[in-house]
Every structure is written in structure tokens, then in C-alpha cells.
Design a protein around this motif. Structure first.
Motif, PDB file in Angstrom:
ATOM      1  N   CYS A   1      -6.334   7.098  -1.407  1.00  0.00           N
ATOM      2  CA  CYS A   1      -5.886   6.394  -0.198  1.00  0.00           C
ATOM      3  C   CYS A   1      -5.213   7.356   0.782  1.00  0.00           C
ATOM      4  O   CYS A   1      -5.367   7.214   2.004  1.00  0.00           O
ATOM      5  CB  CYS A   1      -4.936   5.256  -0.573  1.00  0.00           C
ATOM      6  SG  CYS A   1      -5.770   3.852  -1.338  1.00  0.00           S
ATOM      7  N   LYS A   2      -4.494   8.333   0.262  1.00  0.00           N
ATOM      8  CA  LYS A   2      -3.885   9.346   1.132  1.00  0.00           C
ATOM      9  C   LYS A   2      -4.969  10.123   1.862  1.00  0.00           C
ATOM     10  O   LYS A   2      -4.833  10.428   3.051  1.00  0.00           O
ATOM     11  CB  LYS A   2      -3.012  10.295   0.307  1.00  0.00           C
ATOM     12  CG  LYS A   2      -1.669   9.714  -0.087  1.00  0.00           C
ATOM     13  CD  LYS A   2      -0.883  10.673  -0.971  1.00  0.00           C
ATOM     14  CE  LYS A   2      -0.517  11.952  -0.249  1.00  0.00           C
ATOM     15  NZ  LYS A   2       0.311  12.860  -1.097  1.00  0.00           N
TER      16      LYS A   2
ATOM     17  N   ARG B   1      -3.912   6.477  -5.500  1.00  0.00           N
ATOM     18  CA  ARG B   1      -2.948   6.876  -4.474  1.00  0.00           C
ATOM     19  C   ARG B   1      -3.459   8.080  -3.689  1.00  0.00           C
ATOM     20  O   ARG B   1      -3.392   8.110  -2.451  1.00  0.00           O
ATOM     21  CB  ARG B   1      -1.593   7.192  -5.108  1.00  0.00           C
ATOM     22  CG  ARG B   1      -0.507   7.580  -4.115  1.00  0.00           C
ATOM     23  CD  ARG B   1       0.860   7.606  -4.799  1.00  0.00           C
ATOM     24  NE  ARG B   1       1.892   8.054  -3.878  1.00  0.00           N
ATOM     25  CZ  ARG B   1       2.285   9.321  -3.736  1.00  0.00           C
ATOM     26  NH1 ARG B   1       1.727  10.267  -4.490  1.00  0.00           N
ATOM     27  NH2 ARG B   1       3.217   9.644  -2.866  1.00  0.00           N
ATOM     28  N   GLU B   2      -3.987   9.072  -4.389  1.00  0.00           N
ATOM     29  CA  GLU B   2      -4.498  10.263  -3.710  1.00  0.00           C
ATOM     30  C   GLU B   2      -5.735   9.937  -2.885  1.00  0.00           C
ATOM     31  O   GLU B   2      -5.926  10.483  -1.789  1.00  0.00           O
ATOM     32  CB  GLU B   2      -4.815  11.361  -4.736  1.00  0.00           C
ATOM     33  CG  GLU B   2      -3.585  11.947  -5.417  1.00  0.00           C
ATOM     34  CD  GLU B   2      -2.560  12.470  -4.416  1.00  0.00           C
ATOM     35  OE1 GLU B   2      -2.985  13.162  -3.460  1.00  0.00           O
ATOM     36  OE2 GLU B   2      -1.360  12.181  -4.570  1.00  0.00           O
TER      37      GLU B   2
ATOM     38  N   HIS C   1      -8.848  -1.541   3.292  1.00  0.00           N
ATOM     39  CA  HIS C   1      -8.051  -1.464   4.518  1.00  0.00           C
ATOM     40  C   HIS C   1      -8.747  -2.249   5.613  1.00  0.00           C
ATOM     41  O   HIS C   1      -9.938  -2.075   5.859  1.00  0.00           O
ATOM     42  CB  HIS C   1      -7.903   0.006   4.926  1.00  0.00           C
ATOM     43  CG  HIS C   1      -7.318   0.221   6.286  1.00  0.00           C
ATOM     44  ND1 HIS C   1      -6.017  -0.052   6.598  1.00  0.00           N
ATOM     45  CD2 HIS C   1      -7.877   0.699   7.426  1.00  0.00           C
ATOM     46  CE1 HIS C   1      -5.781   0.247   7.859  1.00  0.00           C
ATOM     47  NE2 HIS C   1      -6.906   0.702   8.389  1.00  0.00           N
TER      48      HIS C   1
ATOM     49  N   ARG D   1      -6.071   8.236   4.694  1.00  0.00           N
ATOM     50  CA  ARG D   1      -4.961   7.936   5.610  1.00  0.00           C
ATOM     51  C   ARG D   1      -4.707   6.429   5.731  1.00  0.00           C
ATOM     52  O   ARG D   1      -4.487   5.907   6.821  1.00  0.00           O
ATOM     53  CB  ARG D   1      -5.216   8.558   6.986  1.00  0.00           C
ATOM     54  CG  ARG D   1      -5.324  10.076   6.923  1.00  0.00           C
ATOM     55  CD  ARG D   1      -5.496  10.680   8.302  1.00  0.00           C
ATOM     56  NE  ARG D   1      -5.579  12.134   8.228  1.00  0.00           N
ATOM     57  CZ  ARG D   1      -5.711  12.935   9.273  1.00  0.00           C
ATOM     58  NH1 ARG D   1      -5.782  12.409  10.503  1.00  0.00           N
ATOM     59  NH2 ARG D   1      -5.773  14.239   9.129  1.00  0.00           N
ATOM     60  N   ILE D   2      -4.733   5.779   4.609  1.00  0.00           N
ATOM     61  CA  ILE D   2      -4.465   4.335   4.575  1.00  0.00           C
ATOM     62  C   ILE D   2      -2.994   4.123   4.262  1.00  0.00           C
ATOM     63  O   ILE D   2      -2.527   4.441   3.164  1.00  0.00           O
ATOM     64  CB  ILE D   2      -5.339   3.633   3.517  1.00  0.00           C
ATOM     65  CG1 ILE D   2      -6.816   3.793   3.870  1.00  0.00           C
ATOM     66  CG2 ILE D   2      -4.972   2.153   3.410  1.00  0.00           C
ATOM     67  CD1 ILE D   2      -7.761   3.251   2.807  1.00  0.00           C
ATOM     68  N   THR D   3      -2.261   3.601   5.231  1.00  0.00           N
ATOM     69  CA  THR D   3      -0.820   3.403   5.056  1.00  0.00           C
ATOM     70  C   THR D   3      -0.358   1.991   5.419  1.00  0.00           C
ATOM     71  O   THR D   3       0.830   1.688   5.341  1.00  0.00           O
ATOM     72  CB  THR D   3      -0.030   4.410   5.912  1.00  0.00           C
ATOM     73  OG1 THR D   3      -0.383   4.234   7.299  1.00  0.00           O
ATOM     74  CG2 THR D   3      -0.314   5.836   5.490  1.00  0.00           C
ATOM     75  N   SER D   4      -1.291   1.146   5.856  1.00  0.00           N
ATOM     76  CA  SER D   4      -0.913  -0.215   6.242  1.00  0.00           C
ATOM     77  C   SER D   4      -2.126  -1.128   6.174  1.00  0.00           C
ATOM     78  O   SER D   4      -3.256  -0.661   6.028  1.00  0.00           O
ATOM     79  CB  SER D   4      -0.329  -0.239   7.661  1.00  0.00           C
ATOM     80  OG  SER D   4      -1.329   0.126   8.610  1.00  0.00           O
TER      81      SER D   4
ATOM     82  N   ILE E   1       0.806  -1.215   0.000  1.00  0.00           N
ATOM     83  CA  ILE E   1       0.000   0.000   0.000  1.00  0.00           C
ATOM     84  C   ILE E   1       0.841   1.269   0.000  1.00  0.00           C
ATOM     85  O   ILE E   1       0.413   2.309  -0.500  1.00  0.00           O
ATOM     86  CB  ILE E   1      -0.985   0.001   1.206  1.00  0.00           C
ATOM     87  CG1 ILE E   1      -2.016   1.122   1.046  1.00  0.00           C
ATOM     88  CG2 ILE E   1      -0.244   0.107   2.522  1.00  0.00           C
ATOM     89  CD1 ILE E   1      -2.880   1.006  -0.196  1.00  0.00           C
ATOM     90  N   THR E   2       2.071   1.215   0.523  1.00  0.00           N
ATOM     91  CA  THR E   2       2.929   2.404   0.511  1.00  0.00           C
ATOM     92  C   THR E   2       3.658   2.562  -0.819  1.00  0.00           C
ATOM     93  O   THR E   2       4.422   3.517  -0.988  1.00  0.00           O
ATOM     94  CB  THR E   2       3.970   2.335   1.643  1.00  0.00           C
ATOM     95  OG1 THR E   2       4.787   1.181   1.456  1.00  0.00           O
ATOM     96  CG2 THR E   2       3.290   2.283   3.001  1.00  0.00           C
TER      97      THR E   2
END
Length: 267
Positions: free
Chosen positions: A221-222, A218-219, A199, A225-228, A174-175
Motif C-alpha cells: 500500500c505504501k 503495508r509495504e 482504494h 501511496r494509499i493513505t486514505s 488504512i494508516t
């Protein structure tokens, strides 16, 4: 149980499923209920999955353990308890370091068993009401990841796999959505290709479903605030629920014969 009659226990690697404790298998739950010791992956497995552990069960969290410490714990507990459970996220055979943990147990003469679990790939498709396969669209699913600190074997780069243009389920990536987009574009995908990110699939109160395209996922998900702990699915079958028409499966086609039904020639 006396040491004179107890020769040693068995370590069960149990897939806890994607998050919802009710998605553990019946066999997995029974082992948790009967276990004398449970080592769970606390950074990934919901503690709710331990709700069935019996009173007096030894429970430990492995999130700060090394592989050697995990092996030592499992061997120690198996030498004094009949049933030891290693509770892992999803399915133990997918990105679960299963063989790395089993080898020390084999060397120590500890019996091992594995109980499969529901993968986050399947839970993510279920959460979004999507099918990973669709007649005459895609009949192949590739479970893979983007190369990071762990290198990919020769012939398994995402670019090579993406050229098949089938369903891709990307774990642990995801990162790296920027790299995912560029790699798929290089492999011939369109920037308008649909992408699904889920998520914490099935986690009560924590699941997030994000839809987009290679161009904007990507934007999106940003913004969430999905980072993991997210599954990325890229597939030509995504969104088929809203298509004007789809190819129907032969299995349920009235004009198709199989051993349980004769074809209707008028269909």
C-alpha cells in the motif's frame, strides 16, 4: 410556495454509494433530482453525484462544517424548502454520524428520512470479484474499524473480533496497517493470511486494488501511496476464485431439495 401554506420540508439522508455516481440507488437519484437544497460531504462524495440536481437547487459542501453548522444548515433549508438532501458517502448508517445529525432535526421538529446506499465494503468485494462469504469457509462478516482517536466499546476490540476468524471489513484504518497485522497475529491469524485493500472503490479512474498478505500488505500500500479512503478486507475466503475446488452452495446443488426444486437422487 407561500409561508402560509408551507409547514416545512423533509430532510433526506441519502447514501451516495462508494464513489461511482451510477451506484446511487434509483430512489436516491430521484431525491437528488427533486431536491431544493443539497448538502454533500465534499471530502468523500464525488461531485459527479450532483449531476442530477435541478437548476436553482441550493448546493453546499460540508467538508469544513462542524456538526452544529450542518444541523443549522439543514434546519434552515428545511424550513423554506419541501425537499432537502444530505448526500453522504456509502450508506448513511455506517460511520456516517447519522444519529448525531438527526437529533438536532428531531428537536427542531423537522421530518427525516433515510435512503440506504452501497457500502464501500460491498463495492470493494465487487471490484476485486471476491465473495465475503463462502460455504463451509466463512458465513459471517464483521464490519469494524481499528481503534484510533475514537475508542472502541468494551468487547469490540479488533483482537476480540478477529478471534472469530471470519471475514473482517475494516473501515477508516488504512494508516494503521502495522497495528492490524500485529493484532491479527495475536488473535491467531497467519502472516500468510490474504488481505485485500481497495482504494476509492468504484471511483472512475481512481480505484486501486492491492492484494497481499498480512506480512506485506503495508509495504504494498505504501508503494501505491494509499493513505486514505481505503477498505481493508481480511478473509479466509479471499482468492477462492483460483482454488482447485470449493464447497458448493446447497441452494444450487442438484441433490438438495427446496420448495422450488426436487432433489435429483442420482446426483
Amino acid at each position: 410556495m407561500s409561508t402560509e401554506t408551507f409547514a416545512g420540508g423533509k430532510v433526506w439522508f441519502v447514501g451516495a454509494g462508494p464513489g461511482d455516481p451510477e451506484l446511487i440507488t434509483v430512489k436516491g437519484r430521484r431525491l437528488v433530482e427533486s431536491a431544493d437544497a443539497i448538502l454533500y460531504a465534499g471530502s468523500l462524495v464525488s461531485e459527479a453525484a450532483l449531476r442530477w440536481a435541478k437548476a436553482g437547487c441550493t448546493i453546499a459542501d460540508s467538508k469544513d462544517m462542524t456538526l452544529e453548522q450542518i444541523g443549522e444548515w439543514l434546519i434552515r433549508e428545511a424550513r423554506r424548502n419541501p425537499i432537502v438532501v444530505r448526500l453522504q458517502t456509502g450508506d448513511p448508517s455506517l460511520y456516517g454520524a447519522l444519529i448525531e445529525m438527526v437529533r438536532p432535526l428531531d428537536e427542531a421538529g423537522v421530518e427525516v428520512g433515510v435512503v440506504p446506499g452501497v457500502s464501500s465494503a460491498m463495492a470493494s468485494a465487487a471490484a476485486a470479484v471476491e465473495s465475503l462469504t463462502l460455504p463451509e469457509v466463512t458465513q459471517t462478516v464483521i464490519l469494524t474499524r481499528v481503534e484510533g482517536r475514537t475508542p472502541m466499546p468494551e468487547g469490540e476490540s479488533l483482537r476480540e473480533l478477529a478471534r472469530h476468524r471470519c471475514t473482517l471489513c475494516l473501515f477508516l484504518s488504512i494508516t494503521l496497517l502495522r497495528e492490524v497485522r500485529q493484532t491479527l497475529l495475536d488473535a491467531g491469524w497467519s502472516d500468510e493470511a490474504p488481505v485485500l485493500v481497495v482504494h476509492k472503490a468504484s471511483w472512475p479512474g481512481e480505484e486501486k486494488i492491492v492484494r497481499g498478505t498480512l506480512a506485506d500488505i503495508r509495504e504494498r500500500c505504501k508503494a501505491e501511496r494509499i493513505t486514505s479512503q481505503a477498505m481493508i478486507i481480511v478473509s479466509p475466503a479471499l482468492g477462492a476464485r483460483q482454488w482447485p475446488a470449493i464447497r458448493r452452495s446447497k441452494l444450487y446443488d442438484a441433490g438438495f431439495s427446496h420448495r422450488f426444486r426436487h432433489a435429483d437422487k442420482t446426483a
